[in-house]
Scaffold this active site. Structure first.
Site, PDB file in Angstrom:
ATOM      1  N   GLY A  72      25.814  33.400  35.894  1.00 46.79           N
ATOM      2  CA  GLY A  72      24.363  33.550  36.038  1.00 46.79           C
ATOM      3  C   GLY A  72      23.709  33.535  34.662  1.00 46.79           C
ATOM      4  O   GLY A  72      24.247  34.105  33.719  1.00 46.79           O
ATOM      5  N   THR A  94      33.401  35.060  33.390  1.00 46.49           N
ATOM      6  CA  THR A  94      33.481  34.102  32.281  1.00 46.49           C
ATOM      7  C   THR A  94      34.456  34.611  31.223  1.00 46.49           C
ATOM      8  O   THR A  94      35.257  33.854  30.668  1.00 46.49           O
ATOM      9  CB  THR A  94      32.080  33.933  31.656  1.00 46.49           C
ATOM     10  N   ILE A 135      22.625  40.381  32.508  1.00 45.67           N
ATOM     11  CA  ILE A 135      21.570  41.376  32.753  1.00 45.67           C
ATOM     12  C   ILE A 135      22.179  42.650  33.346  1.00 45.67           C
ATOM     13  O   ILE A 135      21.548  43.688  33.350  1.00 45.67           O
ATOM     14  CB  ILE A 135      20.463  40.832  33.690  1.00 45.67           C
ATOM     15  N   ASP A 136      23.430  42.552  33.848  1.00 49.75           N
ATOM     16  CA  ASP A 136      24.045  43.693  34.533  1.00 49.75           C
ATOM     17  C   ASP A 136      24.564  44.763  33.568  1.00 49.75           C
ATOM     18  O   ASP A 136      24.814  45.893  33.972  1.00 49.75           O
ATOM     19  CB  ASP A 136      25.210  43.223  35.416  1.00 49.75           C
ATOM     20  N   ARG A 169       2.183  55.133  50.492  1.00 43.10           N
ATOM     21  CA  ARG A 169       3.359  54.605  51.198  1.00 43.10           C
ATOM     22  C   ARG A 169       4.642  54.889  50.435  1.00 43.10           C
ATOM     23  O   ARG A 169       4.624  55.191  49.245  1.00 43.10           O
ATOM     24  CB  ARG A 169       3.255  53.084  51.278  1.00 43.10           C
ATOM     25  N   HIS A 197      24.488  43.470  40.412  1.00 42.12           N
ATOM     26  CA  HIS A 197      25.774  43.204  41.059  1.00 42.12           C
ATOM     27  C   HIS A 197      26.400  44.518  41.500  1.00 42.12           C
ATOM     28  O   HIS A 197      25.753  45.245  42.230  1.00 42.12           O
ATOM     29  CB  HIS A 197      26.666  42.383  40.110  1.00 42.12           C
ATOM     30  N   GLU A 238      20.982  46.624  44.020  1.00 47.86           N
ATOM     31  CA  GLU A 238      21.420  45.719  45.096  1.00 47.86           C
ATOM     32  C   GLU A 238      22.814  46.092  45.611  1.00 47.86           C
ATOM     33  O   GLU A 238      23.166  45.764  46.731  1.00 47.86           O
ATOM     34  CB  GLU A 238      21.396  44.261  44.625  1.00 47.86           C
ATOM     35  N   GLN A 272      14.231  38.596  37.422  1.00 48.16           N
ATOM     36  CA  GLN A 272      14.820  39.518  36.440  1.00 48.16           C
ATOM     37  C   GLN A 272      15.664  38.795  35.383  1.00 48.16           C
ATOM     38  O   GLN A 272      15.984  39.343  34.343  1.00 48.16           O
ATOM     39  CB  GLN A 272      15.663  40.580  37.151  1.00 48.16           C
TER      40      GLN A 272
HETATM   41  O1  F6P Z   1      25.317  38.761  37.170  1.00 51.02           O
HETATM   42  C1  F6P Z   1      23.962  38.494  37.117  1.00 51.02           C
HETATM   43  C2  F6P Z   1      23.370  38.498  38.496  1.00 51.02           C
HETATM   44  O2  F6P Z   1      21.987  38.228  38.386  1.00 51.02           O
HETATM   45  C3  F6P Z   1      23.603  39.765  39.297  1.00 51.02           C
HETATM   46  O3  F6P Z   1      22.756  40.810  38.926  1.00 51.02           O
HETATM   47  C4  F6P Z   1      23.415  39.281  40.689  1.00 51.02           C
HETATM   48  O4  F6P Z   1      24.129  40.061  41.623  1.00 51.02           O
HETATM   49  C5  F6P Z   1      23.971  37.883  40.636  1.00 51.02           C
HETATM   50  O5  F6P Z   1      23.943  37.484  39.282  1.00 51.02           O
HETATM   51  C6  F6P Z   1      23.214  36.878  41.459  1.00 51.02           C
HETATM   52  O6  F6P Z   1      23.918  35.696  41.452  1.00 51.02           O
HETATM   53  P1  F6P Z   1      23.338  34.279  41.877  1.00 51.02           P
HETATM   54  O7  F6P Z   1      22.426  33.822  40.784  1.00 51.02           O
HETATM   55  O8  F6P Z   1      24.544  33.431  41.999  1.00 51.02           O
HETATM   56  O9  F6P Z   1      22.593  34.495  43.140  1.00 51.02           O
END
Ligand code: F6P
Length: 357
Positions: free
Chosen positions: A11, A114, A135-136, A171, A180, A231, A283
């Site tokens: 990603g 990677t 970003i994680d 609300r 991830h 997520e 993001q």
């Molecule tokens: O690893 C970066 C990330 O953006 C995660 O935060 C997310 O779960 C995943 O990649 C999303 O992957 P894709 O872009 O394949 O939907």
């Protein structure tokens, strides 16, 4: 002549170009004869020999540019040893393309998966330098990964925007944050955005506690509640399931993600509507923050220095606020998660943030 390959895999994030620029400038300022080959779309380019010779103009004006000038793709590590549809041995193909170009080294920018492949290539005898992108922020052995700070900004912005509308409408709102399987991004964006409840994969939640936290706010005269939900957030019950059982449960779930399930459960228990906002891939987009630009320039410069010193097989990392070379064999395959007992979690709890535990 120094010949260096480069690729960006997995990603994307905001600061990949800034990091490549750091390496390229670090090299070109110190060697007379240099060729940099950019492999296109991640490991795919290295496997199938898709590359282009990059010139200094390719690295100009990209410090502030999100995405990656080389393109990226996901090539799962677990499939690297599996031949492609035409029976091609991917690892052998990558080695052949590396040797065909007579490379001195390949600079690989990417996250955990990677990094595992980078380590595999190292084990196969290639000279590798890895730069930790995601970003994680879940790469073991570095305090921080590039992309993380930029993504915090965007996720925080999303929470900030929700705040005003949540207050107007009295609300409950959920903002689902990427990350991830780890909760770094949610923890930081949640705290920065003043979320009242933060749910992380590392701290399984009890929905009753989540509802109690909302009710507590209502009783205190607060008309709205904001939840920052990772997520990968998981309930205490689901955390007891095996990986296989949980996957099956998710496949059967009528909800697109865990936030919608939480919203439905809260809605049922409180008899009120709960809205979900998913900023998703925004993001990973836009310009890198100044912090990430500086971080990438520093990591890139040290990556260049390692190449010039022929010191390969490392991730270029930030360790205790210093740029360091960390042997890939010590970190590949390990995940950096949020410690539920970390100081930052305790401090967040002290200020009244509920983690639903
Ligand atoms: O690893 C970066 C990330 O953006 C995660 O935060 C997310 O779960 C995943 O990649 C999303 O992957 P894709 O872009 O394949 O939907």
């Amino acid at each position: 002549m120094l010949r260096v390959g480069m690729l960006t895999s997995g990603g994307d994030c905001q600061a990949l170009n800034a990091a490549m620029r750091g390496v390229a400038k670090g090299l070109s300022s110190n060697v007379e004869e240099l060729e940099i080959y950019g492999f296109l779309d991640g490991y795919k380019g290295l496997i199938y020999g898709n590359y282009r010779l990059l010139s200094s103009s390719d690295f100009s004006g990209i410090l502030t540019k999100g995405g990656t000038i080389l393109g990226s793709s996901r090539q799962p590590f677990k499939l690297m040893r599996t031949p492609d549809a035409n029976g091609l041995d991917k690892v052998e193909a990558m080695k052949q393309n590396y040797y065909k170009l007579n490379l001195d080294c390949i600079v690989i920018l990417g996250g955990n998966g990677t990094q595992k492949t980078a380590n595999l290539l190292r084990e196969e005898g290639l000279n590798v330098i890895h730069l930790p992108k995601t970003i994680d922020n879940d790469i073991f052995g570095t305090d921080v990964t590039f992309g993380f700070q930029s993504a915090i900004n965007i996720a925080t912005d999303a929470i900030d925007c929700i705040h005003t509308t949540a207050a107007s409408h009295n609300r409950v709102f959920i903002v689902e944050v990427m990350g991830h399987k780890v909760g770094w991004l949610t923890l930081y964006a949640g705290m920065a955005g003043g979320a009242d409840i933060i749910l992380l994969p590392e701290i399984p939640y009890d929905i009753k506690k989540v509802v109690a936290a909302i009710e507590h706010r209502t009783k205190a005269g607060k008309g709205f509640t904001i939840l920052a939900v990772a997520e990968g957030a998981i309930s205490k019950e689901d955390a007891k399931l095996s990986k296989k059982e949980y996957k099956k449960k998710q496949e059967k779930s009528p909800y697109p993600s865990v936030s919608y399930e939480i919203a439905a459960e809260i809605g049922k228990k409180l008899g009120s509507e709960v809205r979900v906002t998913v900023p998703g891939h925004t993001q990973r987009g836009g310009s890198p923050t100044p912090y990430d630009r500086v971080l990438c320039t520093r990591l890139g410069a040290e990556g260049a220095k390692a190449i010039l010193e022929k010191d390969f097989g490392h991730m270029i990392a930030m360790v205790n606020n210093e740029v360091r070379r960390v042997p890939l064999e010590n970190v590949a395959g390990k995940l950096k998660t949020v410690d539920p007992n970390a100081q930052i979690v305790k401090e967040a709890k002290l200020t009244g943030i509920s983690f639903g535990d």
